[in-house]
Design a protein around this motif. Sequence first.
Motif, PDB file in Angstrom:
ATOM      1  N   ARG A  53      -8.661  -1.465  -8.092  1.00 45.63           N
ATOM      2  CA  ARG A  53      -7.652  -1.110  -7.097  1.00 45.63           C
ATOM      3  C   ARG A  53      -6.309  -0.847  -7.747  1.00 45.63           C
ATOM      4  NH1 ARG A  53      -4.713  -5.909  -5.294  1.00 45.63           N
ATOM      5  NH2 ARG A  53      -5.465  -7.738  -6.441  1.00 45.63           N
TER       6      ARG A  53
ATOM      7  N   ASP B 279      -2.701  -0.375  -2.906  1.00 50.69           N
ATOM      8  CA  ASP B 279      -3.795  -0.578  -1.962  1.00 50.69           C
ATOM      9  C   ASP B 279      -3.506  -1.712  -0.987  1.00 50.69           C
ATOM     10  OD1 ASP B 279      -5.970   1.298  -2.432  1.00 50.69           O
ATOM     11  OD2 ASP B 279      -6.137   0.397  -4.421  1.00 50.69           O
TER      12      ASP B 279
ATOM     13  N   ASP C  24      -3.328   3.088   2.651  1.00 44.74           N
ATOM     14  CA  ASP C  24      -4.674   3.642   2.489  1.00 44.74           C
ATOM     15  C   ASP C  24      -4.572   4.831   1.541  1.00 44.74           C
ATOM     16  OD1 ASP C  24      -7.139   4.811   2.624  1.00 44.74           O
ATOM     17  OD2 ASP C  24      -7.141   5.105   4.797  1.00 44.74           O
TER      18      ASP C  24
ATOM     19  N   THR D 299      -6.919   6.714   0.274  1.00 50.17           N
ATOM     20  CA  THR D 299      -8.082   7.605   0.278  1.00 50.17           C
ATOM     21  C   THR D 299      -7.736   9.045  -0.082  1.00 50.17           C
ATOM     22  OG1 THR D 299      -9.218   6.208   1.892  1.00 50.17           O
ATOM     23  CG2 THR D 299     -10.004   8.466   1.654  1.00 50.17           C
TER      24      THR D 299
ATOM     25  N   ARG E 144      -7.350   9.257  -3.847  1.00 45.23           N
ATOM     26  CA  ARG E 144      -8.614   9.042  -4.557  1.00 45.23           C
ATOM     27  C   ARG E 144      -9.533  10.249  -4.419  1.00 45.23           C
ATOM     28  NH1 ARG E 144      -7.726   3.437  -3.217  1.00 45.23           N
ATOM     29  NH2 ARG E 144      -7.889   2.194  -5.135  1.00 45.23           N
TER      30      ARG E 144
END
Length: 260
Positions: free
Chosen positions: A91, A95, A99, A101, A104
Amino acid sequence: MKTDPSFFDLRLAVSDQDLLAAQRLRYRVFVEELGGTGPLVDHDKRLERDEFDPIVDHLCLIDNRRSAEDLDHVVGVYRLLPGDRAAQFGRFYCDSEYDLTPLRDCGRPVLELGRSCVDPACRGGSGMFLMWNALADYVLDHRIEILFGVASFHGTDIPMLAPSISWLYHHHLAPADLRPRALSAGYHRMDLIPADRLDRREAMAGMPALIKAYLRLGGMVGEGAFIDRAFNTTDVFLLMDTAAMSDKHRHFYESRWQPQ
């Protein structure tokens, strides 16, 4: 005291002494000055630390006039966590608040910046400029495309911060495909004042210097502020996409890359 470049070195922490001095500086700034705390903070030794310290790179501004034995020689620090190392660790620091996402999933090399602070005696001089030059070198050496991290407003009085936070929302919101969102545990909406009622001068007067510096380099913000009561701050997510930088700022980075 203004920073004189002739007295300073910049390096990644190369010893336990460097790391402890960086943690001592963080304690003076984040705990003593700003009133923060954390589960791994060592109040007896005056060290601000956490579980990420063993895996990150600490970019340190060293004042050669100060005592390393007294852990006083680090007067500026940036904590750097490349995306591949964060993946191995499991992580990012962010985080816990956002979020991530979209970042990533973007498939591009990323770098998390954190725990940035400068000794009060060295603020307003060349120290931060020297650190940003060294950061530019690090970014180019690691072929980083997206830099990100949280930046903080001191305190959690949202009405006082509303002009600045609203300005960030209306003028610097990141594209949806790269835009992290604050987690519900600390989420606070940022569109607190309509765009047509904002006064730029008022908004900038309340904006921390570090955030203004990011904005000058094309920085953008995520969705929602995060209220961090442990550190007595209101955090905003900042990211910089080097591909979207202006020609002037891109040259600032690219001029430092000399192929071997």
